[in-house]
Structures are given as structure tokens and as C-alpha cells.
Design a protein around this motif. Structure first.
Motif, mmCIF file in Angstrom:
data_model
loop_
_atom_site.group_PDB
_atom_site.id
_atom_site.type_symbol
_atom_site.label_atom_id
_atom_site.label_comp_id
_atom_site.label_asym_id
_atom_site.label_seq_id
_atom_site.Cartn_x
_atom_site.Cartn_y
_atom_site.Cartn_z
ATOM 1 N N GLN A 190 0.752 -1.283 0.134
ATOM 2 C CA GLN A 190 -0.065 -0.115 0.132
ATOM 3 C C GLN A 190 0.848 1.115 0.147
ATOM 4 O OE1 GLN A 190 -2.644 0.393 3.154
ATOM 5 N NE2 GLN A 190 -3.272 2.515 2.892
ATOM 6 N N SER A 191 1.892 1.283 0.758
ATOM 7 C CA SER A 191 2.816 2.558 0.984
ATOM 8 C C SER A 191 3.637 2.664 -0.473
ATOM 9 C CB SER A 191 3.761 2.239 1.932
ATOM 10 O OG SER A 191 4.556 1.439 1.875
ATOM 11 N N LYS A 192 3.788 1.756 -1.400
ATOM 12 C CA LYS A 192 4.570 2.098 -2.546
ATOM 13 C C LYS A 192 3.654 2.160 -3.807
ATOM 14 C CE LYS A 192 8.859 0.112 -0.660
ATOM 15 N NZ LYS A 192 10.152 0.066 -1.175
ATOM 16 N N HIS A 193 2.534 1.284 -3.984
ATOM 17 C CA HIS A 193 1.667 1.309 -5.138
ATOM 18 C C HIS A 193 0.638 1.813 -5.050
ATOM 19 C CE1 HIS A 193 4.729 -1.564 -6.632
ATOM 20 N NE2 HIS A 193 5.225 -2.078 -5.594
ATOM 21 N N ILE A 194 -0.116 2.359 -4.010
ATOM 22 C CA ILE A 194 -1.449 2.982 -3.966
ATOM 23 C C ILE A 194 -1.434 4.487 -4.001
ATOM 24 C CG2 ILE A 194 -3.669 3.175 -2.683
ATOM 25 C CD1 ILE A 194 -3.246 0.573 -4.084
ATOM 26 N N ASP A 195 -1.992 5.008 -4.646
ATOM 27 C CA ASP A 195 -1.922 6.712 -4.790
ATOM 28 C C ASP A 195 -2.337 7.282 -3.399
ATOM 29 O OD1 ASP A 195 -1.144 6.634 -7.398
ATOM 30 O OD2 ASP A 195 -3.161 6.709 -8.204
ATOM 31 N N PRO A 196 -1.947 8.499 -3.042
ATOM 32 C CA PRO A 196 -2.279 9.046 -1.813
ATOM 33 C C PRO A 196 -3.913 9.425 -1.880
ATOM 34 C CG PRO A 196 -0.727 10.352 -2.988
ATOM 35 C CD PRO A 196 -0.932 8.931 -3.829
ATOM 36 N N MET A 197 -4.571 9.286 -3.040
ATOM 37 C CA MET A 197 -6.039 9.530 -3.301
ATOM 38 C C MET A 197 -6.808 8.903 -2.307
ATOM 39 S SD MET A 197 -6.013 10.095 -7.330
ATOM 40 C CE MET A 197 -7.778 10.428 -7.268
ATOM 41 N N PHE A 198 -7.727 9.377 -1.426
ATOM 42 C CA PHE A 198 -8.632 8.768 -0.617
ATOM 43 C C PHE A 198 -9.287 7.562 -1.176
ATOM 44 C CE2 PHE A 198 -12.689 8.485 1.477
ATOM 45 C CZ PHE A 198 -12.172 7.979 2.814
ATOM 46 N N TRP A 199 -9.971 7.891 -2.387
ATOM 47 C CA TRP A 199 -11.070 6.754 -2.685
ATOM 48 C C TRP A 199 -10.316 5.574 -3.056
ATOM 49 C CZ3 TRP A 199 -15.308 6.793 -0.706
ATOM 50 C CH2 TRP A 199 -15.929 8.063 -0.318
ATOM 51 N N THR A 200 -8.969 5.444 -3.804
ATOM 52 C CA THR A 200 -7.972 4.578 -4.136
ATOM 53 C C THR A 200 -7.671 3.830 -3.029
ATOM 54 O OG1 THR A 200 -7.584 5.851 -6.164
ATOM 55 C CG2 THR A 200 -6.305 3.885 -5.611
ATOM 56 N N THR A 201 -7.103 4.506 -1.903
ATOM 57 C CA THR A 201 -6.696 3.863 -0.728
ATOM 58 C C THR A 201 -7.986 3.015 0.140
ATOM 59 O OG1 THR A 201 -4.985 5.443 -0.677
ATOM 60 C CG2 THR A 201 -5.384 4.322 1.247
ATOM 61 N N PHE A 202 -9.159 3.892 -0.046
ATOM 62 C CA PHE A 202 -10.082 3.263 0.513
ATOM 63 C C PHE A 202 -10.598 1.831 -0.046
ATOM 64 C CE2 PHE A 202 -15.010 3.143 1.336
ATOM 65 C CZ PHE A 202 -14.860 3.053 2.686
ATOM 66 N N LYS A 203 -10.685 1.853 -1.346
ATOM 67 C CA LYS A 203 -11.124 0.810 -2.004
ATOM 68 C C LYS A 203 -10.268 -0.510 -1.715
ATOM 69 C CE LYS A 203 -11.717 -0.849 -6.773
ATOM 70 N NZ LYS A 203 -11.450 -0.679 -8.148
ATOM 71 N N PHE A 204 -8.598 -0.190 -1.884
ATOM 72 C CA PHE A 204 -7.899 -1.003 -1.395
ATOM 73 C C PHE A 204 -8.033 -1.631 -0.063
ATOM 74 C CE2 PHE A 204 -3.846 -2.347 0.343
ATOM 75 C CZ PHE A 204 -3.444 -3.232 -0.615
ATOM 76 N N GLN A 205 -8.340 -0.808 0.997
ATOM 77 C CA GLN A 205 -8.588 -1.243 2.133
ATOM 78 C C GLN A 205 -9.709 -2.222 2.545
ATOM 79 O OE1 GLN A 205 -6.587 -1.085 5.019
ATOM 80 N NE2 GLN A 205 -5.052 0.146 4.135
ATOM 81 N N LEU A 206 -10.622 -1.649 1.599
ATOM 82 C CA LEU A 206 -11.922 -2.780 1.747
ATOM 83 C C LEU A 206 -11.689 -3.993 0.975
ATOM 84 C CD1 LEU A 206 -14.934 -0.306 0.716
ATOM 85 C CD2 LEU A 206 -14.452 -1.391 2.818
ATOM 86 N N MET A 207 -11.013 -4.092 -0.049
ATOM 87 C CA MET A 207 -10.787 -5.167 -0.724
ATOM 88 C C MET A 207 -9.811 -6.229 0.405
ATOM 89 S SD MET A 207 -10.301 -4.451 -4.723
ATOM 90 C CE MET A 207 -8.760 -3.958 -4.421
ATOM 91 N N MET A 208 -9.059 -5.633 1.154
ATOM 92 C CA MET A 208 -7.830 -6.237 2.088
ATOM 93 C C MET A 208 -8.846 -6.700 3.226
ATOM 94 S SD MET A 208 -5.174 -6.890 0.272
ATOM 95 C CE MET A 208 -6.059 -7.327 -0.899
ATOM 96 N N ILE A 209 -9.783 -6.207 3.686
ATOM 97 C CA ILE A 209 -10.547 -6.660 4.951
ATOM 98 C C ILE A 209 -10.345 -8.080 5.109
ATOM 99 C CG2 ILE A 209 -12.731 -6.892 6.206
ATOM 100 C CD1 ILE A 209 -13.112 -3.784 5.427
ATOM 101 N N PRO A 210 -10.865 -8.993 4.259
ATOM 102 C CA PRO A 210 -10.837 -10.333 4.322
ATOM 103 C C PRO A 210 -9.311 -10.854 4.671
ATOM 104 C CG PRO A 210 -12.103 -10.072 2.302
ATOM 105 C CD PRO A 210 -11.301 -8.820 2.852
ATOM 106 N N VAL A 211 -8.344 -10.197 3.715
ATOM 107 C CA VAL A 211 -7.147 -10.893 3.997
ATOM 108 C C VAL A 211 -6.827 -10.720 5.512
ATOM 109 C CG1 VAL A 211 -4.628 -10.655 3.373
ATOM 110 C CG2 VAL A 211 -6.533 -10.691 1.629
ATOM 111 N N PHE A 212 -7.059 -9.286 5.964
ATOM 112 C CA PHE A 212 -6.619 -9.045 7.376
ATOM 113 C C PHE A 212 -7.244 -9.967 8.454
ATOM 114 C CE2 PHE A 212 -5.554 -4.613 5.773
ATOM 115 C CZ PHE A 212 -3.981 -4.622 6.528
ATOM 116 N N LEU A 213 -8.647 -10.338 8.192
ATOM 117 C CA LEU A 213 -9.283 -11.022 9.124
ATOM 118 C C LEU A 213 -8.594 -12.390 9.155
ATOM 119 C CD1 LEU A 213 -12.851 -9.940 8.670
ATOM 120 C CD2 LEU A 213 -11.452 -9.402 10.547
#
Length: 61
Positions: A24-47
């Protein structure tokens, strides 16, 4: 044998979480919605990583 299994699971869960944050720190833009979408997709992986880490700790004690 349970200790080895527990350490492997704990290391695996922590490695997955570290990989997600480094990606996330290297490949995701600092834009809010892109980061938010990535975090939502990673919820199952975090769990899953949390479950693996928690199950390894419970096997240790």
C-alpha cells in the motif's frame, strides 16, 4: 510440534499484514478513494491473518 506449528502460523500472519502495508505504501496513490477501495478489498485478508495469528498464540499457551 505445536510450538513449531504456532510459530509458523504467527510468522505467516504477521508477514501477510506486513506485505499489505508495504504494498500500500509503494503502489497505492495517496488519493482517498483509491486507498479506501484497497482497504475494503483487504479486509478479508486482514481477518484471515488475524485468525492465523490468534490461533497460533492460543496453541502456544
Amino acid at each position: 510440534m505445536f510450538y513449531l506449528y504456532s510459530v509458523v502460523l504467527l510468522f505467516g500472519g504477521l508477514t501477510v499484514i506486513n506485505f499489505i502495508f508495504s504494498y500500500q505504501s509503494k503502489h497505492i496513490d495517496p488519493m482517498f478513494w483509491t486507498t479506501f477501495k484497497f482497504q475494503l478489498m483487504m479486509i478479508p485478508v486482514f481477518l484471515a491473518a488475524k485468525w492465523v495469528s490468534a490461533s497460533s498464540r492460543s496453541a502456544l499457551f
